[in-house]
Design an enzyme around this catalytic site. Structure first.
Site, PDB file in Angstrom:
ATOM      1  N   GLU A   1     -54.799 -25.427  11.547  1.00  0.00           N
ATOM      2  CA  GLU A   1     -53.944 -25.535  10.370  1.00  0.00           C
ATOM      3  C   GLU A   1     -54.826 -25.857   9.171  1.00  0.00           C
ATOM      4  OE1 GLU A   1     -50.089 -27.889   8.457  1.00  0.00           O
ATOM      5  OE2 GLU A   1     -50.763 -28.401  10.475  1.00  0.00           O
TER       6      GLU A   1
ATOM      7  N   ASN B   1     -49.400 -23.791   4.811  1.00  0.00           N
ATOM      8  CA  ASN B   1     -48.127 -24.307   4.325  1.00  0.00           C
ATOM      9  C   ASN B   1     -47.663 -23.538   3.092  1.00  0.00           C
ATOM     10  OD1 ASN B   1     -47.518 -26.951   5.941  1.00  0.00           O
ATOM     11  ND2 ASN B   1     -49.714 -26.967   5.538  1.00  0.00           N
TER      12      ASN B   1
ATOM     13  N   GLU C   1     -46.015 -21.892   7.313  1.00  0.00           N
ATOM     14  CA  GLU C   1     -45.194 -23.051   7.654  1.00  0.00           C
ATOM     15  C   GLU C   1     -44.326 -23.470   6.475  1.00  0.00           C
ATOM     16  OE1 GLU C   1     -47.354 -26.325   9.192  1.00  0.00           O
ATOM     17  OE2 GLU C   1     -48.305 -25.196  10.816  1.00  0.00           O
TER      18      GLU C   1
ATOM     19  N   ASP D   1     -41.586 -26.518   9.896  1.00  0.00           N
ATOM     20  CA  ASP D   1     -42.403 -27.730   9.997  1.00  0.00           C
ATOM     21  C   ASP D   1     -41.528 -28.978   9.910  1.00  0.00           C
ATOM     22  OD1 ASP D   1     -44.636 -29.253  10.211  1.00  0.00           O
ATOM     23  OD2 ASP D   1     -45.434 -28.812   8.220  1.00  0.00           O
TER      24      ASP D   1
ATOM     25  N   GLU E   1     -47.175 -32.267  16.325  1.00  0.00           N
ATOM     26  CA  GLU E   1     -48.272 -32.746  15.487  1.00  0.00           C
ATOM     27  C   GLU E   1     -48.290 -34.269  15.499  1.00  0.00           C
ATOM     28  OE1 GLU E   1     -47.722 -31.291  11.534  1.00  0.00           O
ATOM     29  OE2 GLU E   1     -45.598 -31.795  11.456  1.00  0.00           O
TER      30      GLU E   1
END
Length: 719
Positions: A185, A253, A285, A315, A372
């Site tokens: 990520e 993101n 995300e 997310d 996460e």
């Protein structure tokens, strides 16, 4: 507030609010002993004045107080913009504590953790030191003076974008079951020359409010894709020796403010194509709340992105208030469990319940689930138990600067390979003789797929060794030319319909020379601990197609091999005859029954029962009875050598099962077995007990139902 470690400079300050004076004094003594300067108050009336005047680094607040409850205190602290870190205490139970912690976070307070009363000195000290170790935007503790830095401005952000000050760090994502790296990520980081590190939860809202979010997104996307292209390049792969890097994903993101900007996503697609990166490797995300703000716009944009090949992740799932209907409507491919639940999974049943529900929801919707915030092995083991797909967090790695990623990867892969080799050695199978339990499965693989060769391999340090093989006159090959080495780099089945068209395998010695492999399919073999020890492989000298149904079938057969790997050479076997015992025969027959049911194949059995065995044991002794069982088992094995299962199904009965066989075939076997028994008895000494087994056969046409039920029905039909 950046505090000094205990014993260095000004000690960090702890202010305690608890209406029980004795509890407050106890907390203060523990904190003083740990190197903190601590004060405690019993009334909220003077608490806020003391916070303003003394400027403590950490606040310890009890939830239940007569004048003003802890929730109201936290709301007032948030209104006043308190920068102190917060520890919440209460005797009200874990659900209340967890809810209060979430409330504090919703108010934007910097919460360290919660601790239930009565608490231990060790538990409190751990929280206090955790507060010091947490990263944050803190200032030096100076005697008599504590000031906050100025906040970053829009002008600062514009300058940062112009000068390229916003850089990326990359946090790895792995499979929970195997630990295999699957992606990273990309996380934005802003290091301001004067203000220091500015966290994303400050500069992202600033960019959104100032209309700079699309510019920021495009800038970090270029950085991320350039990095991914280099990491996946042929040069990097050759240097590292791992082709898995060419398939890893990259998560980025996306702000809700960007969903209406189709030009931004067109630009991202163009950047991917220019760098030779397929959109399928990119995961975009969105937070749960942002995805639901404008459901219609979200649906249009996200559907278009999925059609272009991008993966989509929702997310922080579990922190918003989306309806299930809206979630199902949107074309996500992944759900991420929010870290606030994952990080508290070891001590919060409520958090575990949320994680369990999200994982089950993802599975029911055919979505990948990622957790996460994984910080300890216990949490990772729990996620694996739930069959959560992916994990990321400090247990695996902190977010890494781009220049550190390859070193981290190679070091970690070396460590994983050493653990894998220990697992291979622990099987005690290397260089052992052939075993019927494995050979029956490679024979079955050849028969079901119609290939010339099938084998079960174990990948050792310098070689690929074959525990079982059909159509292959080898016991091992060098590791560096083994197809299975490539299969084990990833967790998925590797199918190569035509090796001449494969970029890596077309030049392999076994392709350009004997045995001239044109088709290959291999599925990794896992131990229950998640280690990959070898493969079940299919090989043929002619190109072949290999579809989804073939993949499912090979997966089923590999599962049967894994069941055998989980057993020792004696587990599941009858001590007297050396054949499968009743339990193992029944379990494996059930698996074979389900396999035949899916493939539409019949099954047939031949059974030989020593009905006089109890009398033989009584008249001639147990040794004689056992010898007759062994003799019958040997005759059955000899005349059903290609049976898929042979075992001691009952105390006096030996049974062989053949997949894909009809009644005519097992009738022939029964006749041969009957003649073999007669010949055996003729050669017996006159004073030895002869055995006259009752031999019968049954056919099980394709159909549903448990194996034993279908077998009993077949016996009844035969009378």
């Amino acid at each position: 507030m950046k505090t000094d470690a205990p014993g260095k400079g000004t000690p960090p300050r702890l202010l305690i609010l608890d209406d029980e004076a004795m509890t407050g004094e106890t907390i203060a003594r523990i904190a003083n002993f740990a190197g903190f300067e601590a004060r405690h108050l019993t009334s909220s009336a003077t608490f806020f004045d003391e916070v303003t005047r003394w400027q403590p680094d950490i606040l310890a607040i009890d939830l239940i107080m007569p004048e003003m409850d802890g929730v109201t205190v936290m709301a007032e602290l948030a209104r006043r913009g308190s920068q102190a870190r917060l520890i919440i205490t209460s005797g009200g139970g874990s659900r209340i504590l967890d809810a209060a912690g979430r409330s504090a976070r919703e108010h934007g307070l910097d919460i360290v953790g919660v601790i239930a009363k009565p608490f231990s000195a060790v538990g409190l000290r751990e929280l206090l030191h955790k507060a010091l170790e947490m990263e944050g935007d803190l200032v030096e503790a100076l005697p008599g003076k504590r000031t906050l830095p100025r906040q970053a401005s829009v002008e600062d952000l514009e300058q940062a974008l112009t000068l390229g000050q916003i850089r990326l760090a990359y946090q790895p994502k792995i499979r929970c079951r195997t630990g295999t790296l699957v992606g990273f990520e990309a996380l934005a980081r802003w290091q301001h020359p004067q203000l220091g590190a500015i966290p994303p939860d400050v500069f992202i809202p600033l960019a959104e409010a100032a209309g700079l979010i699309d510019r920021l997104t495009l800038q970090v996307t270029k950085q991320a894709l350039d990095w991914l292209a280099e990491l996946s390049s042929e040069e990097t792969v050759r240097r590292v020796g791992q082709h898995v890097l060419q398939a890893i994903s990259l998560s980025m993101n996306i702000s809700a403010r960007s969903l209406g900007n189709s030009e931004l996503f067109d630009a991202i697609l163009r950047l991917c194509r220019e760098r030779g990166i397929t959109p399928q490797r990119i995961v975009l995300e969105l937070t749960e709340t942002s995805a639901m703000q404008d459901a219609t716009t979200s649906l249009d944009t996200l559907t278009r992105l999925r059609l272009q090949g991008f993966q989509l992740s929702i997310d922080d799932f579990g922190t918003g208030y989306s309806s299930m209907v809206q979630l199902v409507r949107l074309p996500f491919s992944e759900i991420k469990v929010d870290k606030q639940f994952v990080m508290t999974a070891t001590d919060s049943e409520e958090s575990r319940a949320v994680i369990r529900s999200v994982v089950e929801l993802g599975r029911s919707l055919c979505l990948n689930t990622t957790a996460e915030g994984v910080e300890d092995q216990e949490t990772l083991d729990y996620l694996d138990e739930l069959k959560c797909d992916l994990a990321q967090g400090y247990l695996i790695s902190r977010p890494l600067p781009p220049e550190e990623v390859l070193d981290w990867f190679t070091t970690r892969e070396t460590q994983r390979e050493e653990r894998r080799l220990l697992a291979v050695e622990g099987l005690d199978l290397l260089d052992t003789p052939a075993e019927a339990r494995f050979d029956r499965l490679t024979r079955l693989a050849c028969r079901l797929f119609g290939v010339s060769t099938a084998f079960i391999s174990l990948l050792d340090r310098d070689r690929q060794w074959f525990k079982s093989q059909q159509g292959l006159d080898l016991t091992e090959t060098p590791r560096d030319i083994a197809f299975c080495r490539k299969t084990l780099e990833r967790d998925e089945l590797l199918a190569v319909p035509d090796t001449h068209e494969h970029p890596f395998l077309r030049d392999y010695p076994g392709v350009v020379g004997a045995p001239f492999i044109r088709f290959y399919a291999g599925r990794p073999l896992y131990l229950r601990s998640g280690e990959k020890v070898g493969t079940l492989c299919l090989v043929d000298p002619e190109p072949r197609t290999f579809g989804e149904e073939d993949a499912v079938l090979l997966d089923d057969l590999a599962g049967m091999v894994e069941n055998e790997l989980a057993l020792s050479s004696t587990d599941g076997y009858d001590a007297c005859t050396g054949l499968l015992n009743r339990t193992s025969f029944r379990e494996q027959a059930e698996a074979a029954c389900q396999l035949c049911q899916r493939l539409g194949l019949p099954m047939a059995l031949v059974s030989a029962r020593l009905e006089e065995l109890p009398s033989v044991n009584k008249d001639f002794g147990r040794d004689t009875g056992d010898r007759q069982l062994r003799d019958l088992a040997a005759l059955m094995s000899e005349h059903t050598e290609h049976a898929d299962l042979t075992g001691r199904y009952r105390a006096t009965e030996i049974t062989a099962l053949l997949m894909g066989a009809d009644l005519a075939r097992v009738n022939d076997i029964a006749k041969q077995l009957h003649l073999a028994v007669e010949h055996h008895n003729e050669n017996q000494a006159s004073d030895k007990a002869r055995f006259m087994p009752s031999i019968r056969v049954a056919a099980l046409p394709p159909g549903k139902g448990p194996f034993e039920q279908r077998l009993e029905e077949a016996w009844q039909l035969l009378g």
